[in-house]
Write an enzyme that holds these catalytic residues in place. Structure first.
Site, PDB file in Angstrom:
ATOM      1  N   LYS A  57      31.084  28.539  42.158  1.00 46.87           N
ATOM      2  CA  LYS A  57      32.504  27.946  41.757  1.00 46.87           C
ATOM      3  C   LYS A  57      33.394  27.414  42.910  1.00 46.87           C
ATOM      4  O   LYS A  57      33.907  26.401  43.229  1.00 46.87           O
ATOM      5  CB  LYS A  57      33.154  29.239  40.783  1.00 46.87           C
ATOM      6  CG  LYS A  57      32.773  29.252  39.547  1.00 46.87           C
ATOM      7  CD  LYS A  57      33.406  30.422  38.683  1.00 46.87           C
ATOM      8  CE  LYS A  57      32.526  30.490  37.347  1.00 46.87           C
ATOM      9  NZ  LYS A  57      32.822  31.715  36.738  1.00 46.87           N
ATOM     10  N   GLN A  86      36.502  36.901  36.885  1.00 44.95           N
ATOM     11  CA  GLN A  86      34.859  36.933  36.590  1.00 44.95           C
ATOM     12  C   GLN A  86      34.522  38.022  35.709  1.00 44.95           C
ATOM     13  O   GLN A  86      34.906  39.177  36.123  1.00 44.95           O
ATOM     14  CB  GLN A  86      34.020  36.719  37.918  1.00 44.95           C
ATOM     15  CG  GLN A  86      32.743  36.947  37.873  1.00 44.95           C
ATOM     16  CD  GLN A  86      32.136  35.362  37.007  1.00 44.95           C
ATOM     17  OE1 GLN A  86      32.503  34.453  37.743  1.00 44.95           O
ATOM     18  NE2 GLN A  86      31.563  35.441  36.071  1.00 44.95           N
ATOM     19  N   ASP A 121      40.122  29.807  32.004  1.00 48.18           N
ATOM     20  CA  ASP A 121      38.921  30.165  31.350  1.00 48.18           C
ATOM     21  C   ASP A 121      39.266  29.923  29.750  1.00 48.18           C
ATOM     22  O   ASP A 121      38.228  30.034  29.049  1.00 48.18           O
ATOM     23  CB  ASP A 121      38.567  31.588  31.330  1.00 48.18           C
ATOM     24  CG  ASP A 121      37.419  31.815  32.159  1.00 48.18           C
ATOM     25  OD1 ASP A 121      36.442  30.895  32.286  1.00 48.18           O
ATOM     26  OD2 ASP A 121      37.001  32.892  32.603  1.00 48.18           O
TER      27      ASP A 121
END
Ligand code: NDP
Length: 295
Positions: free
Chosen positions: A55, A99, A122
């Site tokens: 990422k 995460q 997200d």
């Protein structure tokens, strides 16, 4: 027998990242905005470390700022929430990604909902889930957006098509079903209690498998000519004592029946980070009240 067309998610994601980089260059030049993505990793899960590294790399390659926060496994929930609050108030940060999975002593739902909805790249925050469900502009989970982009690329207009989504998780199954509904598909969501799953799947013009069970969806479950999008990432034993990645669809069977199909790896997987970058650009524009560029 004619084989299905392969849906090349890797190539699609590469070209999407190119369009994102162009959009970022335009934002810098015309508005003096450099989108910034903060990624928070708690603990040392090896798969998570790889994701976070990729990422960061792809964020920088698109011309954006990448901020990595690596915390010890025993970080307290209060300390993690304090970091998120700091990032919520940092003007250089437009997207925040925590995460998952988090260590057991941390309440995942509480953490997800502590991220500002405007920076929730997200798309997991309850406000963004609610906006998606009610048809309002939202930051939407990356993998589902990637699935629908690939289906549209393969089929064009999805309106009126029968879509079956196998899996009802909050991060894949439910949001992908909402997105397909927004494309005017007739959507069925199947799950572990669904009866006659094979029959249900055979109705699908678009079949999305997000189950987490290796090669569960057989070729005989696929309607001839259907578009099959395989979200699954499963590691199984391969030849010579090595492991290999397979999806939730039995690819070797389904490829002989489907009209188009995503491979694993190289299908949905690469779309996730590309869509994360796209969401970060979108968030940066919305926070600064600037029109979101075409990407
Ligand atoms: P979850 O485990 O959260 O959800 C799995 C879903 O599948 C559940 O709704 C479950 O039903 C359903 N299910 C399980 N077994 C069966 C069965 N035998 N028949 C029918 N339905 C079943 O998984 P996720 O949604 O998080 O992930 C799904 C897959 O996608 C995984 O392989 C994961 O690795 C992959 N993935 C890939 C990503 C990417 O490409 N970047 C990102 C995220 C996930 P029930 O609700 O009834 O238990």
């Amino acid at each position: 027998m004619a084989k299905a067309a392969l849906i090349d998610g890797k190539a699609f994601a590469t070209s999407l990242r190119g369009r994102i980089a162009t959009a970022v260059a335009g934002l810098k030049k015309n508005h003096d905005i450099t989108p910034g993505l903060a990624v928070v990793l708690v603990g040392e899960d090896p798969a998570s470390q790889v994701y976070v590294r990729n990422k960061g790399k792809q964020t920088a390659e698109a011309g954006m700022n990448s901020y990595e926060h690596k915390l010890e496994t025993d970080t307290s929930e209060a300390d993690l929430l304090a970091l998120i609050e700091k990032l919520n108030n940092d003007d250089k940060v437009h997207g925040i990604l925590v995460q998952l999975p988090l260590p057991d002593h941390i309440d995942e739902t509480k953490v997800i909902n502590s991220v500002s909805p405007d920076k929730d790249v997200d798309g997991f925050h309850i406000i963004n889930a609610g906006r998606l469900a009610t048809g309002q502009p939202a930051l939407t989970s990356c993998t589902p957006v990637g699935c629908v982009m690939l289906a549209k690329d393969a089929l064009g207009n999805l309106s009126g098509l029968e879509a079956v989504v196998v899996g009802r998780s909050n991060i894949v199954g439910k949001p992908v079903a909402q997105l397909l509904l927004a494309e005017n598909c007739t959507v069925t969501i199947a799950h572990s209690r669904t009866k006659n799953l094979d029959e249900v799947c055979r109705r699908a013009d678009i079949l999305i498998a997000a189950v987490g069970r290796p090669q569960m969806v057989k070729g005989s479950w696929v309607k001839k000519g259907a578009c099959v999008i395989d979200v699954g990432i499963n590691r199984i034993d391969g030849e010579n004592g090595k492991t290999r990645l397979v999806g939730d669809v039995d690819f070797d069977e389904a490829v002989n029946v489907a009209g188009s199909i995503t491979p694993v790896p190289g299908g949905v997987g690469p779309m996730t980070i590309a869509c994360l970058l796209r969401n970060t650009v979108q968030a940066a524009c919305m926070i600064n009240d600037v029109p979101v560029p075409e990407m």
